[in-house]
Scaffold this active site. Structure first.
Site, PDB file in Angstrom:
ATOM      1  N   ARG A  58       0.929  -1.240   0.122  1.00 28.87           N
ATOM      2  CA  ARG A  58      -0.140   0.080   0.037  1.00 28.87           C
ATOM      3  C   ARG A  58       0.741   1.260  -0.094  1.00 28.87           C
ATOM      4  NH1 ARG A  58      -3.483  -3.833   3.037  1.00 28.87           N
ATOM      5  NH2 ARG A  58      -1.986  -3.468   4.740  1.00 28.87           N
ATOM      6  N   GLU A  95       4.450 -11.301  14.370  1.00 30.87           N
ATOM      7  CA  GLU A  95       4.101 -12.062  15.564  1.00 30.87           C
ATOM      8  C   GLU A  95       4.386 -13.441  15.548  1.00 30.87           C
ATOM      9  OE1 GLU A  95      -0.008 -10.858  15.911  1.00 30.87           O
ATOM     10  OE2 GLU A  95      -0.314 -11.919  17.932  1.00 30.87           O
TER      11      GLU A  95
HETATM   12  P1  AMP Z   1       4.269  -3.151  11.182  1.00 34.84           P
HETATM   13  O1  AMP Z   1       5.578  -3.718  10.743  1.00 34.84           O
HETATM   14  O2  AMP Z   1       3.988  -3.941  12.396  1.00 34.84           O
HETATM   15  O3  AMP Z   1       4.461  -1.550  11.521  1.00 34.84           O
HETATM   16  O4  AMP Z   1       3.199  -3.121  10.195  1.00 34.84           O
HETATM   17  C1  AMP Z   1       2.900  -2.230   9.222  1.00 34.84           C
HETATM   18  C2  AMP Z   1       2.628  -2.918   7.851  1.00 34.84           C
HETATM   19  O5  AMP Z   1       1.510  -3.873   8.237  1.00 34.84           O
HETATM   20  C3  AMP Z   1       1.736  -1.998   6.913  1.00 34.84           C
HETATM   21  O6  AMP Z   1       2.409  -2.243   5.607  1.00 34.84           O
HETATM   22  C4  AMP Z   1       0.435  -2.078   7.005  1.00 34.84           C
HETATM   23  O7  AMP Z   1      -0.107  -1.959   5.834  1.00 34.84           O
HETATM   24  C5  AMP Z   1       0.248  -3.487   7.756  1.00 34.84           C
HETATM   25  N1  AMP Z   1      -0.659  -3.388   8.863  1.00 34.84           N
HETATM   26  C6  AMP Z   1      -0.146  -3.702  10.141  1.00 34.84           C
HETATM   27  N2  AMP Z   1      -1.356  -3.609  10.960  1.00 34.84           N
HETATM   28  C7  AMP Z   1      -2.429  -3.207  10.349  1.00 34.84           C
HETATM   29  C8  AMP Z   1      -3.850  -3.085  10.597  1.00 34.84           C
HETATM   30  N3  AMP Z   1      -4.003  -2.947  11.928  1.00 34.84           N
HETATM   31  N4  AMP Z   1      -4.467  -2.493   9.588  1.00 34.84           N
HETATM   32  C9  AMP Z   1      -4.064  -2.305   8.440  1.00 34.84           C
HETATM   33  N5  AMP Z   1      -2.821  -2.623   8.010  1.00 34.84           N
HETATM   34  C10 AMP Z   1      -1.843  -3.263   8.966  1.00 34.84           C
END
Ligand code: AMP
Length: 174
Positions: A58, A95
């Site tokens: 995205r 996770e």
């Molecule tokens: P992180 O690496 O945990 O910061 O996760 C970020 C990535 O995962 C981004 O590319 C987001 O598009 C996706 N993502 C993680 N959590 C969500 C959520 N609750 N809703 C939508 N996309 C998420």
């Protein structure tokens, strides 16, 4: 325009307990997409930015639009195995298990000053890995931009030392 009001919350997607922030409802509004891109364009104008880096997938939508609006190169950071030429990769923890993000070795270099873009900051693992890749290529990170920040997950801590800018904030339990 209230961007937060245009982001749809989908409970229990892709698995129970996750509050998925769906940006397709924001993208359905042309003026909202313009507000996101024009706001960033104003923020980064005159800051000697040489390229926009977008996170798979995205981040390509928002980062690609920003790069076009600013007349700058767009550099994709992709999930493992998608980029065809020589790459460098960085693993990061999920996770359950791990993932890997890659960039072409010739995507950026010393003298580049970039903005990193993704739709959402959760734990920060994805963007921290991308930031490491960008720095390994010798480029400087001017800013890290998100449409959405899930503040309760404290992704900013994982991006410590980097300037982080988000357009909307939500508190979630995950
Ligand atoms: P992180 O690496 O945990 O910061 O996760 C970020 C990535 O995962 C981004 O590319 C987001 O598009 C996706 N993502 C993680 N959590 C969500 C959520 N609750 N809703 C939508 N996309 C998420």
């Amino acid at each position: 325009m209230d961007l937060a009001a245009l982001i749809r919350n989908v409970p229990d997607f892709p698995k129970p307990g996750i509050q998925f922030k769906d940006i397709t409802t924001l993208l359905k509004s042309g003026p909202a997409l313009q507000q996101v891109v024009d706001g960033w364009k104003e923020r980064y104008a005159g800051k000697n930015i040489t390229a926009i880096v977008g996170a798979d997938a995205r981040g390509f939508i928002f980062g690609g639009a920003l790069a076009y609006a600013m007349g700058l190169p767009f550099i994709p950071a992709r999930k493992k195995g998608k980029l065809p030429a020589e790459t460098i990769g960085e693993e990061f923890d999920l996770e359950y298990g791990a993932d890997c993000i890659e960039m072409h070795v010739d995507a950026l270099g010393a003298g580049d000053r970039v903005v990193l873009v993704d739709d959402l900051l959760a734990t920060g693992g994805t963007m921290a890995a991308i930031a490491t890749l960008v720095q390994r290529l010798g480029a400087e990170i001017a800013d890290v931009a998100f449409v959405i920040e899930l503040t309760t997950l404290n992704g900013r801590a994982k991006l410590a030392g980097l300037p982080v800018h988000s357009l909307t904030e939500f508190e979630v339990e995950e």
